[in-house]
Design a protein around this motif. Structure first.
Motif, PDB file in Angstrom:
ATOM      1  N   ILE A   1     -10.797   0.152 -10.724  1.00  0.00           N
ATOM      2  CA  ILE A   1     -11.220   1.476 -10.274  1.00  0.00           C
ATOM      3  C   ILE A   1     -10.785   1.672  -8.832  1.00  0.00           C
ATOM      4  CG2 ILE A   1     -13.196   2.906  -9.674  1.00  0.00           C
ATOM      5  CD1 ILE A   1     -13.340   0.525 -12.626  1.00  0.00           C
ATOM      6  N   ALA A   2     -11.164   0.727  -7.997  1.00  0.00           N
ATOM      7  CA  ALA A   2     -10.699   0.674  -6.608  1.00  0.00           C
ATOM      8  C   ALA A   2     -10.845   2.015  -5.908  1.00  0.00           C
ATOM      9  CB  ALA A   2      -9.264   0.165  -6.569  1.00  0.00           C
TER      10      ALA A   2
ATOM     11  N   ASN B   1      -4.849   0.590 -10.559  1.00  0.00           N
ATOM     12  CA  ASN B   1      -4.657  -0.785 -10.103  1.00  0.00           C
ATOM     13  C   ASN B   1      -3.660  -0.827  -8.952  1.00  0.00           C
ATOM     14  OD1 ASN B   1      -2.216  -0.344 -11.399  1.00  0.00           O
ATOM     15  ND2 ASN B   1      -2.123  -2.400 -12.289  1.00  0.00           N
ATOM     16  N   ALA B   2      -3.424   0.344  -8.337  1.00  0.00           N
ATOM     17  CA  ALA B   2      -2.425   0.426  -7.272  1.00  0.00           C
ATOM     18  C   ALA B   2      -2.766  -0.509  -6.110  1.00  0.00           C
ATOM     19  CB  ALA B   2      -2.294   1.862  -6.780  1.00  0.00           C
ATOM     20  N   GLY B   3      -4.025  -0.551  -5.719  1.00  0.00           N
ATOM     21  CA  GLY B   3      -4.432  -1.441  -4.636  1.00  0.00           C
ATOM     22  C   GLY B   3      -4.257  -2.903  -5.008  1.00  0.00           C
TER      23      GLY B   3
ATOM     24  N   PRO C   1       8.973  -2.162   3.105  1.00  0.00           N
ATOM     25  CA  PRO C   1       8.720  -2.066   1.672  1.00  0.00           C
ATOM     26  C   PRO C   1       7.723  -0.948   1.361  1.00  0.00           C
ATOM     27  CG  PRO C   1       7.300  -3.731   2.571  1.00  0.00           C
ATOM     28  CD  PRO C   1       8.081  -3.161   3.744  1.00  0.00           C
ATOM     29  N   VAL C   2       7.597  -0.617   0.092  1.00  0.00           N
ATOM     30  CA  VAL C   2       6.530   0.261  -0.395  1.00  0.00           C
ATOM     31  C   VAL C   2       5.616  -0.610  -1.248  1.00  0.00           C
ATOM     32  CG1 VAL C   2       5.920   2.258  -1.780  1.00  0.00           C
ATOM     33  CG2 VAL C   2       7.975   2.315  -0.356  1.00  0.00           C
ATOM     34  N   LEU C   3       4.476  -0.957  -0.709  1.00  0.00           N
ATOM     35  CA  LEU C   3       3.533  -1.820  -1.424  1.00  0.00           C
ATOM     36  C   LEU C   3       2.480  -1.011  -2.169  1.00  0.00           C
ATOM     37  CD1 LEU C   3       2.962  -4.573   1.304  1.00  0.00           C
ATOM     38  CD2 LEU C   3       4.611  -4.571  -0.579  1.00  0.00           C
ATOM     39  N   TYR C   4       1.930  -0.030  -1.508  1.00  0.00           N
ATOM     40  CA  TYR C   4       0.836   0.748  -2.103  1.00  0.00           C
ATOM     41  C   TYR C   4       1.379   2.050  -2.658  1.00  0.00           C
ATOM     42  CZ  TYR C   4      -3.560   3.372  -2.437  1.00  0.00           C
ATOM     43  OH  TYR C   4      -4.611   4.119  -2.883  1.00  0.00           O
ATOM     44  N   ALA C   5       1.235   2.228  -3.974  1.00  0.00           N
ATOM     45  CA  ALA C   5       1.713   3.445  -4.645  1.00  0.00           C
ATOM     46  C   ALA C   5       0.546   4.057  -5.413  1.00  0.00           C
ATOM     47  CB  ALA C   5       2.871   3.126  -5.584  1.00  0.00           C
ATOM     48  N   PRO C   6      -0.273   4.867  -4.761  1.00  0.00           N
ATOM     49  CA  PRO C   6      -1.457   5.440  -5.427  1.00  0.00           C
ATOM     50  C   PRO C   6      -1.087   6.344  -6.589  1.00  0.00           C
ATOM     51  CG  PRO C   6      -1.057   6.503  -3.315  1.00  0.00           C
ATOM     52  CD  PRO C   6      -0.123   5.343  -3.384  1.00  0.00           C
TER      53      PRO C   6
END
Length: 442
Positions: A304-305, A348-350, A413-418
């Protein structure tokens, strides 16, 4: 159903054919199948195109491991296999058998083989033997002295050594379905020449009490048939006279992990009814509610995050409520948290970003931060360029400087992709804004 048999009522409690001087044989023994065709259930193993059916028709029976819950026919099938293949049947239990007894079994099998008779050795609870004891079977399996048939309720992948598994075929026996148990009940009524004194719902409740275990059902039927009753009992009367059989649940074993997996995936799949069911199954099995509190909090973080930032707090509040109220009152707070998680927006983006950040951190090793974001508390550090060129974001236009915060020479980089769900939709909007501003300032 049973009424088709036109059998007499069971109220007199008689046991026709039983000697007055000796107790009648247990029902489970009287109904033991005499051929594989009489076995109820396990079509996935015994059918003509199933593994055992193919082995028997081709005459290529190999050593086997039967994996399944209690009371589904493991011992019976092994005994009938020996009959079908004209092998001498020997049964031992790993609980009561040590190395000296095993040596005697192997020596007897070797002597039997010399006389032209093979041996099917059935080892109940084979997982109870340690790995060294299991190795002792190998030479006798390889030279054909024995055909090993092991039975276990535990996952063979974890409990049996690789050498035994490589020389055996694992066959999964399943708990009996309600239809299978009904067939067994009907067979019992024919054997006893009496109908169970139960109405329809009570009969179904009796089958459910067996929990897929045929032997347990036959024991329950024997108890019911011994009662002196007028007419048919309903569900309440049956429940008063019989205790419901506890569901199979090993808090330290595979069932523990299977059920928590089912609960987690039901929450992730946004199915509150299924999630509540598995939550209740674990509680009924005696699971520690604190373990469940910890795991549902983990679900909030993983699935859920930031799509619903309240979810984690709700889980922690439910956990604290349980600690204050204890069981059974506090379990309701945990159940409500399970419902909330199941219905919350999912992301689960986080989680993905965190795992990728850890992977990247391992790969880049000890790369230092860029000097402009380092403090310079000493003159020497200032001379080395620490802090030089740093822009204080609160003083920048829009409160955003767009500076680089990664080590020098590392491609951003792109790590977080909401995702476009729940509150993370708003976070994505903010992230897109800062990305566009960063491009403008480059």
């Amino acid at each position: 159903m049973a009424d088709l048999f036109d059998l007499p009522d069971s109220g007199n409690g008689s046991n026709e054919g039983a000697s007055e001087s000796s107790a009648p044989r247990p029902l489970a023994d009287r109904l033991r199948p005499k051929t594989l065709g009489e076995v109820i259930g396990q079509e996935q193993v015994l059918g003509p195109d199933a593994p055992l059916g193919v082995m028997l028709s081709s005459g290529s029976l190999s050593s086997l491991i039967f994996w399944g819950p209690p009371g589904v026919g493991k011992t019976t099938i092994a005994r009938l296999l020996a009959d079908e293949t004209d092998l001498h049947f020997v049964q031992i239990s790993a609980i009561f058998t040590g190395v000296p007894e095993l040596r005697k079994v192997f020596e007897a099998a070797k002597a039997r083989r010399t006389n032209g008779k093979g041996t099917l050795l059935f080892v109940d609870e084979i997982h109870r033997f340690n790995k060294a004891q299991q190795d002792g079977f190998l030479p006798y399996m390889e030279d054909g002295t024995i055909l090993l048939v092991g039975a276990t309720t535990e996952n063979p992948s974890f409990e049996l050594n690789a050498a035994v598994l490589s020389r055996s075929q694992v066959l999964v026996l399943e708990r009996l379905s309600l239809a299978d148990l009904e067939r067994l009940a009907q067979r019992s009524e024919r054997e006893l020449n009496r109908v169970l004194p139960l109405d329809g719902p009570a009969r179904e409740a009796l089958l459910e009490m067996a929990d897929g275990d045929g032997r347990a059902l036959l024991n329950l039927i024997e108890q019911v048939m011994a009662w002196r009753v007028d007419g048919k009992l309903d569900t309440d009367a049956l429940s008063t006279r019989l205790m419901r059989r506890a569901a199979k649940y090993d808090k330290a074993g595979e069932e523990h992990y299977n059920l928590i997996s089912a609960l987690h995936k039901s929450v992730r799949g946004s199915d509150p009814d299924a999630a509540l069911y598995w939550f209740a199954r674990m509680l009924e099995g005696g699971e520690d509610p604190r373990f469940l509190a910890r795991r549902i909090t983990r679900m909030a973080c993983e699935d859920i995050a930031l799509a619903d930032p309240q979810a984690q707090g709700i889980c922690l509040n439910a956990w604290e409520t349980y600690e204050r109220l204890g069981s059974p009152e506090g379990e309701l707070a945990l159940a409500q948290a399970v419902i909330y998680l199941a219905l919350a927006p999912k992301t689960n983006a986080g989680y993905v970003a965190y795992k990728e950040a850890r992977r990247m951190a391992k790969k880049t090793g000890s790369e230092p931060p860029p000097k402009h974001i380092l403090n310079a508390p000493t003159q020497l550090m200032a001379e080395q360029g620490y802090g030089a060129g740093y822009e204080y974001d609160h003083d920048a236009e829009g409160g955003f400087s767009g500076q680089n915060y990664f080590p020098e020479g590392i491609k951003r980089p792109v790590l977080y992709a909401p995702v476009e769900r729940g509150f993370e939709r708003e976070l994505k909007r903010r992230l897109d804004y800062f990305s566009s501003q960063r491009l403008k300032k480059q």
